[in-house]
Design an enzyme around this catalytic site. Structure first.
Site, mmCIF file in Angstrom:
data_model
loop_
_atom_site.group_PDB
_atom_site.id
_atom_site.type_symbol
_atom_site.label_atom_id
_atom_site.label_comp_id
_atom_site.label_asym_id
_atom_site.label_seq_id
_atom_site.Cartn_x
_atom_site.Cartn_y
_atom_site.Cartn_z
ATOM 1 N N THR A 1 6.078 3.669 3.933
ATOM 2 C CA THR A 1 4.987 2.964 4.614
ATOM 3 C C THR A 1 5.500 1.764 5.399
ATOM 4 O OG1 THR A 1 3.432 3.631 2.893
ATOM 5 C CG2 THR A 1 2.789 1.783 4.287
ATOM 6 N N GLU B 1 -0.161 -2.519 -4.361
ATOM 7 C CA GLU B 1 0.222 -2.043 -3.034
ATOM 8 C C GLU B 1 1.193 -3.022 -2.366
ATOM 9 O OE1 GLU B 1 -1.550 1.196 -1.133
ATOM 10 O OE2 GLU B 1 -0.446 1.099 -3.013
#
Length: 310
Positions: free
Chosen positions: A183, A130
Site C-alpha cells: 500500500t 492500519e
C-alpha cells in the site's frame, strides 16, 4: 480463560472514484482469529497460519495485536489477551488484508469483555493498526470490514462514517492475480495535487455513486464508476489492467477498477450470472499473461465482522 472465535471479511476500498472515502465488504475471503483472555497484562500472538511466516509475532508490530492493545488500554482492562490468527486474505492484495485481521480481533476482544463498545467506537483502534501496516490511519478498509455494507468516510477530524444502502442484486467480482503490491508503494506514486477540472469530475462521480446506490439506479452507478485521480497512475503497476477492464465491461460489468491499492481488480454487476461471466473474462486475460489468479463473486456483505463461536 474464555476464548472467542471471530472473522472479518475482505473489502474493496476507493471503489474507483471514492479514493480514501468509499469502501465495501464482500462475503469472501475472510480472516479468522481466536482470542483468549489471560491473567497477564499485554497481548501475545501464539500462532499465525497462512502468512508463510512473513507477519510479525510481536503484538506491537502486528495489526491484530495493535488493535487489541489499543482496545485494552482504552477500557483500562487489567487482563491481557492471546491471539491466534488464521490468514485467508493474501498479503499486499488490495483486499484489506491488514484491516480484516484487526477487525476480527477487535470484535472478539470486545465480545470477551461483554461488548462495552459499539462497532463505531472500535474504529479508531483498527485505524491505528492500519498506521503500522501502511503508514496511514485510513478507515476505508477497516470501516466496512467492521461494520459491513458500503461505507462513506465523510471526514477524519472528527471521524465521520456513514453507511450507504445498496441494491440487493448488486454483485462484486474480485480477481486477485498472484502478485503483491504494498500500500505504501501504491500511495507513493500518487501526485500531491490534481487539476481543478479533475477534482470536479471526481466530485460528480462520487455524488453520482451515492445517488445511484440509494435509488437504486444502475445506469447512474455505471456512469459514476470512473476514477480520474488514482487509477490512471496506479494502473501501470498492474499487468494488462486496461485490457482486463475492457473485457470486464464487454462481459456486462457496470464498472471495473482497482481494489484498494491493487493488484486485485474489482467489478460491479447487476446480477450474479453477469458477475460470474465477468470474472471468467478477467481471469482469462490474466491467464494470457501467464499469471495465476483467484476469482471471488459475492453480494455486498452487510454483516461485516462477526463472532463465529464463543
Amino acid at each position: 480463560m474464555k476464548s472467542v472465535k471471530a472473522s472479518a471479511p475482505a473489502t474493496v476500498a476507493n471503489v474507483s472514484c471514492g479514493f480514501d472515502i468509499f469502501g465495501f465488504a464482500v462475503e469472501a475471503p475472510a480472516d479468522e482469529v481466536i482470542v483468549t483472555l489471560t491473567d497477564n497484562p499485554g497481548v501475545t500472538i501464539s500462532k499465525i497460519v497462512g502468512d508463510d511466516g512473513r507477519l510479525p509475532r510481536e503484538a506491537e508490530k502486528n495489526t491484530s495485536g495493535v488493535a487489541v492493545l489499543e482496545f485494552l488500554k482504552a477500557i483500562d482492562s487489567k487482563l491481557g489477551a492471546n491471539i491466534e490468527l488464521y490468514k485467508h486474505l493474501p498479503l499486499g492484495s488490495g483486499m484489506g488484508s491488514s484491516a480484516a485481521s484487526s477487525a476480527a480481533a477487535l470484535v472478539a476482544i470486545n465480545e470477551l469483555h461483554g461488548n462495552p463498545l459499539t462497532r463505531e467506537q472500535l474504529l479508531p483502534f483498527a485505524m491505528e493498526s492500519e498506521r503500522i501496516a501502511c503508514g496511514s490511519a485510513h478507515a476505508d478498509n477497516v470501516a466496512p470490514s467492521l461494520l459491513g455494507g458500503f461505507v462513506l468516510i465523510r471526514g477524519y477530524a472528527p471521524l465521520d462514517v456513514a453507511s450507504i444502502p445498496t441494491p440487493a442484486e448488486l454483485y462484486c467480482t474480485l480477481v486477485h492475480p498472484h502478485l503483491e503490491l504494498k500500500t505504501e508503494d501504491s500511495r507513493r506514486v500518487l501526485k500531491p495535487s490534481i487539476p481543478i477540472k479533475d477534482a470536479i469530475t471526481q466530485w460528480g462521480n462520487i455524488a453520482g455513486m451515492v445517488v445511484g446506490l440509494m435509488k437504486p439506479d444502475y445506469g447512474l452507478i455505471q456512469r459514476s464508476l470512473h476514477d480520474v485521480v488514482a487509477e490512471p497512475i496506479r494502473s501501470v503497476l498492474i499487468p494488462g489492467f486496461h485490457k482486463i477492464k475492457e473485457e470486464a465491461m464487454q462481459a456486462g460489468a457496470l464498472g471495473c477498477g482497482i481494489s484498494g491499492s491493487g493488484p486485485t481488480i474489482f467489478a460491479l454487476s447487476s446480477e450474479r450470472a453477469v458477475a460470474e461471466r465477468v470474472g471468467k473474462a478477467m481471469q482469462q486475460q490474466f491467464d494470457l499473461l501467464k499469471l495465476k489468479s483467484d476469482v471471488f463473486v459475492s453480494r455486498i456483505n452487510g454483516e461485516g465482522a462477526k463472532i463465529l463461536s464463543a
